[in-house]
Design a protein around this motif. Sequence first.
Motif, PDB file in Angstrom:
ATOM      1  N   LYS A 138      71.532  50.237  18.469  1.00  0.00           N
ATOM      2  CA  LYS A 138      70.249  50.731  17.978  1.00  0.00           C
ATOM      3  C   LYS A 138      70.109  50.495  16.483  1.00  0.00           C
ATOM      4  O   LYS A 138      69.045  50.093  15.995  1.00  0.00           O
ATOM      5  CB  LYS A 138      70.106  52.214  18.301  1.00  0.00           C
ATOM      6  CG  LYS A 138      68.775  52.801  17.865  1.00  0.00           C
ATOM      7  CD  LYS A 138      68.686  54.279  18.221  1.00  0.00           C
ATOM      8  CE  LYS A 138      67.342  54.861  17.769  1.00  0.00           C
ATOM      9  NZ  LYS A 138      67.242  56.307  18.093  1.00  0.00           N
ATOM     10  N   ALA A 139      71.166  50.737  15.743  1.00  0.00           N
ATOM     11  CA  ALA A 139      71.124  50.546  14.298  1.00  0.00           C
ATOM     12  C   ALA A 139      70.910  49.078  13.930  1.00  0.00           C
ATOM     13  O   ALA A 139      70.194  48.759  12.978  1.00  0.00           O
ATOM     14  CB  ALA A 139      72.407  51.077  13.668  1.00  0.00           C
ATOM     15  N   ALA A 140      71.525  48.175  14.692  1.00  0.00           N
ATOM     16  CA  ALA A 140      71.383  46.740  14.412  1.00  0.00           C
ATOM     17  C   ALA A 140      69.978  46.246  14.739  1.00  0.00           C
ATOM     18  O   ALA A 140      69.419  45.397  14.035  1.00  0.00           O
ATOM     19  CB  ALA A 140      72.420  45.952  15.196  1.00  0.00           C
ATOM     20  N   GLY A 141      69.397  46.762  15.811  1.00  0.00           N
ATOM     21  CA  GLY A 141      68.022  46.440  16.160  1.00  0.00           C
ATOM     22  C   GLY A 141      67.775  45.007  16.583  1.00  0.00           C
ATOM     23  O   GLY A 141      66.638  44.533  16.515  1.00  0.00           O
ATOM     24  N   LYS A 142      68.788  44.304  17.023  1.00  0.00           N
ATOM     25  CA  LYS A 142      68.635  42.887  17.356  1.00  0.00           C
ATOM     26  C   LYS A 142      68.664  42.621  18.863  1.00  0.00           C
ATOM     27  O   LYS A 142      68.734  41.476  19.293  1.00  0.00           O
ATOM     28  CB  LYS A 142      69.738  42.070  16.681  1.00  0.00           C
ATOM     29  CG  LYS A 142      69.690  42.110  15.158  1.00  0.00           C
ATOM     30  CD  LYS A 142      70.813  41.275  14.557  1.00  0.00           C
ATOM     31  CE  LYS A 142      70.757  41.318  13.035  1.00  0.00           C
ATOM     32  NZ  LYS A 142      71.854  40.519  12.421  1.00  0.00           N
ATOM     33  N   PRO A 179      70.526  49.939  28.085  1.00  0.00           N
ATOM     34  CA  PRO A 179      69.264  50.669  28.261  1.00  0.00           C
ATOM     35  C   PRO A 179      68.284  50.435  27.117  1.00  0.00           C
ATOM     36  O   PRO A 179      67.069  50.522  27.316  1.00  0.00           O
ATOM     37  CB  PRO A 179      69.708  52.135  28.342  1.00  0.00           C
ATOM     38  CG  PRO A 179      71.089  52.166  27.801  1.00  0.00           C
ATOM     39  CD  PRO A 179      71.688  50.834  28.082  1.00  0.00           C
ATOM     40  N   LEU A 180      68.778  50.129  25.923  1.00  0.00           N
ATOM     41  CA  LEU A 180      67.877  49.831  24.815  1.00  0.00           C
ATOM     42  C   LEU A 180      67.092  48.554  25.080  1.00  0.00           C
ATOM     43  O   LEU A 180      65.905  48.452  24.748  1.00  0.00           O
ATOM     44  CB  LEU A 180      68.667  49.705  23.513  1.00  0.00           C
ATOM     45  CG  LEU A 180      69.293  51.007  22.988  1.00  0.00           C
ATOM     46  CD1 LEU A 180      70.207  50.724  21.810  1.00  0.00           C
ATOM     47  CD2 LEU A 180      68.208  52.008  22.598  1.00  0.00           C
ATOM     48  N   GLU A 181      67.730  47.568  25.695  1.00  0.00           N
ATOM     49  CA  GLU A 181      67.032  46.336  26.054  1.00  0.00           C
ATOM     50  C   GLU A 181      65.941  46.593  27.080  1.00  0.00           C
ATOM     51  O   GLU A 181      64.918  45.901  27.103  1.00  0.00           O
ATOM     52  CB  GLU A 181      68.020  45.318  26.621  1.00  0.00           C
ATOM     53  CG  GLU A 181      69.037  44.789  25.634  1.00  0.00           C
ATOM     54  CD  GLU A 181      70.036  43.857  26.296  1.00  0.00           C
ATOM     55  OE1 GLU A 181      70.486  42.925  25.613  1.00  0.00           O
ATOM     56  OE2 GLU A 181      70.352  44.049  27.484  1.00  0.00           O
ATOM     57  N   LEU A 182      66.151  47.582  27.934  1.00  0.00           N
ATOM     58  CA  LEU A 182      65.253  47.833  29.051  1.00  0.00           C
ATOM     59  C   LEU A 182      64.202  48.891  28.731  1.00  0.00           C
ATOM     60  O   LEU A 182      63.589  49.450  29.638  1.00  0.00           O
ATOM     61  CB  LEU A 182      66.067  48.266  30.275  1.00  0.00           C
ATOM     62  CG  LEU A 182      67.092  47.242  30.765  1.00  0.00           C
ATOM     63  CD1 LEU A 182      67.955  47.836  31.867  1.00  0.00           C
ATOM     64  CD2 LEU A 182      66.402  45.977  31.257  1.00  0.00           C
ATOM     65  N   ALA A 183      63.975  49.139  27.429  1.00  0.00           N
ATOM     66  CA  ALA A 183      62.980  50.120  26.979  1.00  0.00           C
ATOM     67  C   ALA A 183      63.286  51.517  27.496  1.00  0.00           C
ATOM     68  O   ALA A 183      62.380  52.314  27.774  1.00  0.00           O
ATOM     69  CB  ALA A 183      61.571  49.685  27.396  1.00  0.00           C
TER      70      ALA A 183
END
Length: 406
Positions: free
Chosen positions: A302-306, A276-280
């Motif tokens: 989320k912490a890695a942010g990559k 879900p982080l990839e999909l905004a």
Amino acid sequence: MPMQANLQAADTIDHVHEGVIYSPFHRRTSAKNINQQWSVWNGYASTKYYADAHLEYFSTRNTCGVFDVSPMRKYRIKGPDAEAMLNRMVTRDVTSQAVDTVAYNIWCTDAGKLIDDGTLFRVSEDDFWLCAADPNFDWLQLSAVGFPNLEITDISEDLASLALQGPTSCALLKAMGFSGIENATPFSIMRFPFGAGEITISRTGYTGDLGYELWVDPADAELLWDQLFSVGQVYGIQPLGEDSLEMARIEAGFLAPDVDFHGSLHTVDRGHDHSPLELALGWIINFKKGHFSGRAALAKEKAAGKHRRLIKLDIEGNKPAENSILYCDKGCKKTIGYVTSAMWSPVVKANIAYGLVEGQYADGPIWAEIYHQKELRWVRKLAQCTRVTKPFWAPERARQTPPPDC
């Protein structure tokens, strides 16, 4: 009742259909489908377009349109453990969801990969409906392990449902006698007597405009359709097919399964699923609540942010960037992602798209490689993309209570 008592072996299920299934509205939708253009959605015959997809689409922006969402999968989760079970399964905090409201939700594997998205209806303290485009019954049963005091029922065939969308939708419902519907706030639920029983109306939809979803007993389905189209003639009512709904949802910034993302249970190749982080969808993840499926993996990501990022793009020109590859330079030396959805927006008057790109390139220059036909010859074009942070279409009336009688 213990959950184990509700499990059924595949060879004991007696409601498996053979051939195409017809929704409770099929006699009405078939009569209006002058081109007889159909697709299959969860085994159901679903209209692609009735006469002209663009004319149907414009009803969602200028008057109102009706889409048959009966093929959607609908599940009832009921019992003292229902809230706790769902709160462990989905990423939002179910304990804070009020009765008679709807919440957009997602659920993930332990690896933080998206299984599906849908809407969660809280109809009482211990009674919920979960609606999704694809089947999720098996995942619900797995998620219920450890929660003996609940029942999970597939109610897909017990509810006929229509999406009524567009600026005149509230005015039409008032004219049909649903007094007070104008006081429904976004994502709220109201109930009214109808037919032989009751109709549930939620202020929800998939177009980004003012709209409602109507839920009735299948026995009252044709009565609902007939009243909508009888009263709705003066409100510009039109039936909607899948093609017109697809146009509206792209403008609204909504995702489509098997278009913008692969459900993790459907992928074959590693890395072809999505978080879900990839999909905004980070806004829909509540890390403050207790454990939920995928929490640890998502917190680490989320912490890695990559991670990759799905971003909205305004693309120069008027040729839709369908199936386009994205680059970080005009020389096309570095591939950074691809377009998932694209269209020329008639109402926004812009060439819009969603692009899934590698995280480090999300804020830099982006170019789309577009192939289109000109007098039957294929032409290659490089178009510069501008990132957009808000939905392409989000009129004020979609949030107003009461909404205007446009």
